[in-house]
Design a protein around this motif. Structure first.
Motif, PDB file in Angstrom:
ATOM      1  N   VAL A   7      32.862  38.016  37.605  1.00 32.60           N
ATOM      2  CA  VAL A   7      33.544  39.294  37.380  1.00 32.60           C
ATOM      3  C   VAL A   7      33.411  40.197  38.615  1.00 32.60           C
ATOM      4  O   VAL A   7      34.389  40.802  39.077  1.00 32.60           O
ATOM      5  CB  VAL A   7      32.976  39.993  36.132  1.00 32.60           C
ATOM      6  CG1 VAL A   7      33.440  41.441  36.050  1.00 32.60           C
ATOM      7  CG2 VAL A   7      33.401  39.236  34.867  1.00 32.60           C
ATOM      8  N   ASP A   8      32.189  40.297  39.154  1.00 38.03           N
ATOM      9  CA  ASP A   8      31.962  41.135  40.333  1.00 38.03           C
ATOM     10  C   ASP A   8      32.836  40.691  41.504  1.00 38.03           C
ATOM     11  O   ASP A   8      33.429  41.527  42.208  1.00 38.03           O
ATOM     12  CB  ASP A   8      30.494  41.075  40.750  1.00 38.03           C
ATOM     13  CG  ASP A   8      29.578  41.814  39.776  1.00 38.03           C
ATOM     14  OD1 ASP A   8      30.097  42.456  38.843  1.00 38.03           O
ATOM     15  OD2 ASP A   8      28.350  41.738  39.952  1.00 38.03           O
ATOM     16  N   VAL A  13      37.550  41.982  44.993  1.00 40.60           N
ATOM     17  CA  VAL A  13      38.807  41.629  45.666  1.00 40.60           C
ATOM     18  C   VAL A  13      39.828  42.755  45.460  1.00 40.60           C
ATOM     19  O   VAL A  13      40.499  43.206  46.403  1.00 40.60           O
ATOM     20  CB  VAL A  13      39.359  40.289  45.148  1.00 40.60           C
ATOM     21  CG1 VAL A  13      40.796  40.069  45.653  1.00 40.60           C
ATOM     22  CG2 VAL A  13      38.469  39.137  45.596  1.00 40.60           C
ATOM     23  N   VAL A  14      39.941  43.219  44.216  1.00 39.11           N
ATOM     24  CA  VAL A  14      40.879  44.297  43.892  1.00 39.11           C
ATOM     25  C   VAL A  14      40.461  45.604  44.581  1.00 39.11           C
ATOM     26  O   VAL A  14      41.288  46.322  45.152  1.00 39.11           O
ATOM     27  CB  VAL A  14      40.955  44.504  42.359  1.00 39.11           C
ATOM     28  CG1 VAL A  14      41.793  45.739  42.023  1.00 39.11           C
ATOM     29  CG2 VAL A  14      41.536  43.264  41.692  1.00 39.11           C
ATOM     30  N   ILE A  15      39.171  45.909  44.527  1.00 37.02           N
ATOM     31  CA  ILE A  15      38.656  47.160  45.107  1.00 37.02           C
ATOM     32  C   ILE A  15      38.848  47.186  46.626  1.00 37.02           C
ATOM     33  O   ILE A  15      39.286  48.192  47.195  1.00 37.02           O
ATOM     34  CB  ILE A  15      37.168  47.335  44.731  1.00 37.02           C
ATOM     35  CG1 ILE A  15      37.043  47.683  43.239  1.00 37.02           C
ATOM     36  CG2 ILE A  15      36.504  48.422  45.580  1.00 37.02           C
ATOM     37  CD1 ILE A  15      35.640  47.598  42.693  1.00 37.02           C
ATOM     38  N   LYS A  16      38.520  46.084  47.292  1.00 37.21           N
ATOM     39  CA  LYS A  16      38.692  46.010  48.754  1.00 37.21           C
ATOM     40  C   LYS A  16      40.148  46.213  49.143  1.00 37.21           C
ATOM     41  O   LYS A  16      40.468  46.916  50.118  1.00 37.21           O
ATOM     42  CB  LYS A  16      38.198  44.656  49.274  1.00 37.21           C
ATOM     43  CG  LYS A  16      36.705  44.482  49.267  1.00 37.21           C
ATOM     44  CD  LYS A  16      36.351  43.076  49.754  1.00 37.21           C
ATOM     45  CE  LYS A  16      34.882  42.768  49.618  1.00 37.21           C
ATOM     46  NZ  LYS A  16      34.571  41.389  50.050  1.00 37.21           N
ATOM     47  N   GLY A  74      43.442  46.282  35.594  1.00 36.09           N
ATOM     48  CA  GLY A  74      44.016  45.835  34.327  1.00 36.09           C
ATOM     49  C   GLY A  74      44.850  44.569  34.430  1.00 36.09           C
ATOM     50  O   GLY A  74      45.133  43.919  33.424  1.00 36.09           O
ATOM     51  N   THR A  75      45.225  44.191  35.653  1.00 35.05           N
ATOM     52  CA  THR A  75      46.028  42.964  35.833  1.00 35.05           C
ATOM     53  C   THR A  75      45.180  41.702  35.902  1.00 35.05           C
ATOM     54  O   THR A  75      45.717  40.590  35.864  1.00 35.05           O
ATOM     55  CB  THR A  75      46.869  43.059  37.125  1.00 35.05           C
ATOM     56  OG1 THR A  75      45.983  43.134  38.263  1.00 35.05           O
ATOM     57  CG2 THR A  75      47.764  44.292  37.106  1.00 35.05           C
ATOM     58  N   LEU A  76      43.848  41.852  36.034  1.00 37.28           N
ATOM     59  CA  LEU A  76      42.971  40.675  36.105  1.00 37.28           C
ATOM     60  C   LEU A  76      42.995  39.923  34.775  1.00 37.28           C
ATOM     61  O   LEU A  76      43.048  40.533  33.699  1.00 37.28           O
ATOM     62  CB  LEU A  76      41.542  41.098  36.445  1.00 37.28           C
ATOM     63  CG  LEU A  76      41.344  41.657  37.868  1.00 37.28           C
ATOM     64  CD1 LEU A  76      39.949  42.271  38.015  1.00 37.28           C
ATOM     65  CD2 LEU A  76      41.547  40.564  38.910  1.00 37.28           C
ATOM     66  N   GLU A  81      41.194  45.889  28.863  1.00 36.38           N
ATOM     67  CA  GLU A  81      41.510  47.302  29.076  1.00 36.38           C
ATOM     68  C   GLU A  81      40.619  47.874  30.170  1.00 36.38           C
ATOM     69  O   GLU A  81      39.434  47.530  30.273  1.00 36.38           O
ATOM     70  CB  GLU A  81      41.301  48.092  27.779  1.00 36.38           C
ATOM     71  CG  GLU A  81      41.666  49.567  27.897  1.00 36.38           C
ATOM     72  CD  GLU A  81      41.358  50.346  26.630  1.00 36.38           C
ATOM     73  OE1 GLU A  81      41.591  51.572  26.608  1.00 36.38           O
ATOM     74  OE2 GLU A  81      40.862  49.731  25.656  1.00 36.38           O
ATOM     75  N   ALA A  82      41.181  48.730  31.021  1.00 34.57           N
ATOM     76  CA  ALA A  82      40.408  49.467  32.026  1.00 34.57           C
ATOM     77  C   ALA A  82      40.786  50.936  31.905  1.00 34.57           C
ATOM     78  O   ALA A  82      41.966  51.282  31.913  1.00 34.57           O
ATOM     79  CB  ALA A  82      40.711  48.948  33.431  1.00 34.57           C
TER      80      ALA A  82
END
Length: 596
Positions: A7-8, A13-16, A74-76, A81-82
């Motif tokens: 998960v991390d 990947v999304v955060i970067k 939310g697309t992962l 839900e996020a």
């Protein structure tokens, strides 16, 4: 399956991608990002503070960053839900990922929680003088060392357990002299004499002297003390080490290697280490810009210690405080004063032997070293870590774990078991008096630097207040549930991952909490290994047991004869819980009892 590791990685990947250069150009902020499991009452499975960490760097409000990131997160595929809450991003996982996680536990079984491969580590512990059986004072260090070794191995470290045999010096001469006296008594010498002053009075030496006499007869009763020492020192030390090995085996502890201090001395490794350090120096510049080479080894005087020192070596050093001695400049490495390696007469100190031994560790390619010391040796830590730093040119790191003594009681009263064997309680007496697993779990229940009192009666009580019973009963209880299934349905349950299909769609709150708690296990392993703290595993087991036992007071039906499908799902869940409990117990070298 380390669920949160996956998960991390996916979240990062999304955060970067979202943060871009603000992320890549700021390592300090990268390290400030936290992923945590929030309290169960929040209704979320995961949370991160990334929005608040990078608000200033992006010039945005945390709430706005959180909302924008929630859309991307939310697309992962594992996110249900996020949502943005007070600047945090709270994430709820799809039920399927929890089911896959549980399935992964049973696929990995004893390997659940295993860490990635890491560097090799040399762990040295106990290293008691080989002058007789181990006493209860060594018990906690032995149990702690074994648990740390297994824990670090579980986390992926290549661990070697080593015992340093202190078989050189006054204490060994005293041992051999004591054996010679007992041996000669067997053949009528010293009939009405007391043991010589300072010799070891233990009954175990009488027993060994009988073995010695049976082997050699009276052949050596008139041998001089020095000749007896030279001829039989090695044999007697080996016999004492056999006793120590047998004691340790009672705890399930076997070492990977043994190193002899005599070999260190006789192979010239002390002079080799000192000569090596003599060539090393550090350049320092004073306020006037003058540069000076400060060599690691030099001749100089030390001030006498202020007050009466409890450290034997410092007391020895104080005898020569007005004379030139050979010193190691440990103050260059943070120590409060430099340390003696050679006395004015040229004889080397115990510290010099330790320097040579630790150089031998480094020479074998170890860059990560761990020593377990008794808490009374706390003052020795800085000097030996300084020596390793100097010997390895800052490439090796020595960590010292301080272990407090344990007071032994019976019904609240101080307890001694082996009066015939001397004034101390032998390790083997304790190990043979109570269940070894109970002994181990108790000894590991507190941080090593915490003092403990071990009550031989209370540890056997079968109640919630007895931590040992409480944890082991959770495992036994999981087996009882599975036996109950067999008695009700007429066949033994065999785990099938299909039984978990849909199990996490609308789980009971306590069941969900237990599943989340299982997912924390790999990170608990990694953290406790890094901190050399097996008590963190015991704490984990204690909390796990508490949650598991709560099922019986939460009106959760595990076995329902009217609903076989539901019951099989519950058995799959219980099987996973059973695996995690057993895995955690074995990680700290404790057996899991099938019944209690």
């Amino acid at each position: 399956m380390d669920l949160f590791k996956k998960v991390d990685n996916d979240l990062l990947v999304v955060i970067k991608d979202y943060l871009g250069s603000a992320y890549t150009q700021n390592e300090r902020l990268q390290n400030a990002i936290k992923f945590v499991i929030p309290p169960i009452q929040t209704g979320s499975d995961y949370s991160t503070n990334v929005s608040m960490v990078f608000a200033k760097a992006l010039g945005k409000k945390p709430f706005d960053i959180a909302n924008e990131l929630c859309e991307k997160i939310g697309t992962l595929d594992f996110v249900q839900e996020a949502s943005a809450v007070n600047g945090y991003i709270n994430i709820t996982f799809k039920p399927k990922i929890w089911e896959q996680f549980l399935t992964g536990i049973e696929e990995e079984k004893e390997h659940f929680g295993d860490g990635d491969k890491k560097e090799k580590v040399l762990l040295e512990f106990i290293s008691a003088n080989p002058t007789g059986p181990l006493h209860v004072g060594h018990c906690r260090g032995a149990i702690l060392g074994l648990a740390i070794a297994k824990l670090m191995q579980k986390a992926g470290y290549d661990i070697t357990k080593e015992y340093y045999i202190n078989d050189y010096g006054v204490q060994i001469r005293t041992l051999v002299k004591s054996v010679q006296f007992r041996y000669e008594q067997i053949f009528g010498l010293h009939a009405n004499e007391n043991m010589p002053e300072g010799c070891y009075p233990g009954e175990y030496l009488v027993d060994y002297a009988k073995v010695f006499a049976k082997k050699y007869g009276d052949k050596y009763i008139n041998l001089g003390e020095e000749e007896f020492y030279k001829d039989f020192k090695k044999e007697i030390v080996n016999a004492m080490m056999d006793v120590i090995r047998a004691d340790l085996k009672l705890l399930g502890l076997e070492y990977d290697s043994f190193v002899s201090e005599t070999d260190i001395v006789e192979q010239g490794k002390i002079d080799e280490a000192i000569n090596y350090l003599e060539s090393k120096y550090k350049e320092v510049t004073d306020d006037d810009g003058n540069t000076q080479k400060l060599y690691y080894i030099y001749k100089g005087k030390l001030d006498a210690p202020v007050g009466k020192s409890a450290n034997e070596e410092e007391q020895e050093e104080s005898k020569y405080s007005g004379e030139d001695q050979t010193l190691f400049r440990s103050t260059l490495f943070g120590d409060d004063k430099d340390r003696v390696v050679k006395r004015p007469d040229g004889t080397t100190t115990y510290f010099a032997s330790d320097i040579a031994y630790h150089k031998y560790k480094v020479d074998r390619g170890y860059t990560k070293l761990i020593d377990i010391f008794g808490a009374d040796h706390g003052g020795y830590v800085k000097r030996i870590t300084s020596a390793v730093d100097a010997l390895s040119e800052h490439k090796a790191n020595l960590e010292v774990v301080l272990c407090q003594m344990v007071a032994l009681e019976k019904d609240g009263q101080p307890f001694k078991m082996s009066k015939r064997k001397g004034t101390f309680v032998l390790l083997r007496d304790v190990a043979e008096t109570i269940n070894v697993d109970e002994l181990k779990l108790f000894m590991l229940s507190k941080s090593p630097d915490t003092q403990m009192t071990f009550d031989l009666v209370k540890v056997k009580e079968k109640s919630k207040d007895n931590l040992v019973y409480y944890i082991q009963y959770a495992y036994a209880r999981s087996n009882s549930v599975l036996r109950n299934f067999e008695s009700k349905f007429g066949y033994k349950y065999e785990y099938d991952p299909k039984d978990l299909n849909g199990f996490m769609q609308q789980p009971n709150k306590l069941i969900k909490e237990l599943v989340v708690f299982m997912a924390k296990y790999p990170q608990v392993i990694l953290s406790s290994a890094k901190k050399h703290a097996p008590n963190m595993i015991v704490d984990y087991l204690k909390d796990f047991a508490s949650l598991f036992h709560s099922i019986w007071s939460a009106d959760i039906k595990l076995v329902d004869t009217n609903d076989e499908k539901h019951t099989r799902a519950m058995m799959a869940f219980v099987t996973c819980a059973k695996t995690v409990i057993k895995n955690a117990l074995e990680t700290i070298s404790i057996n899991a009892p099938e019944k209690m």
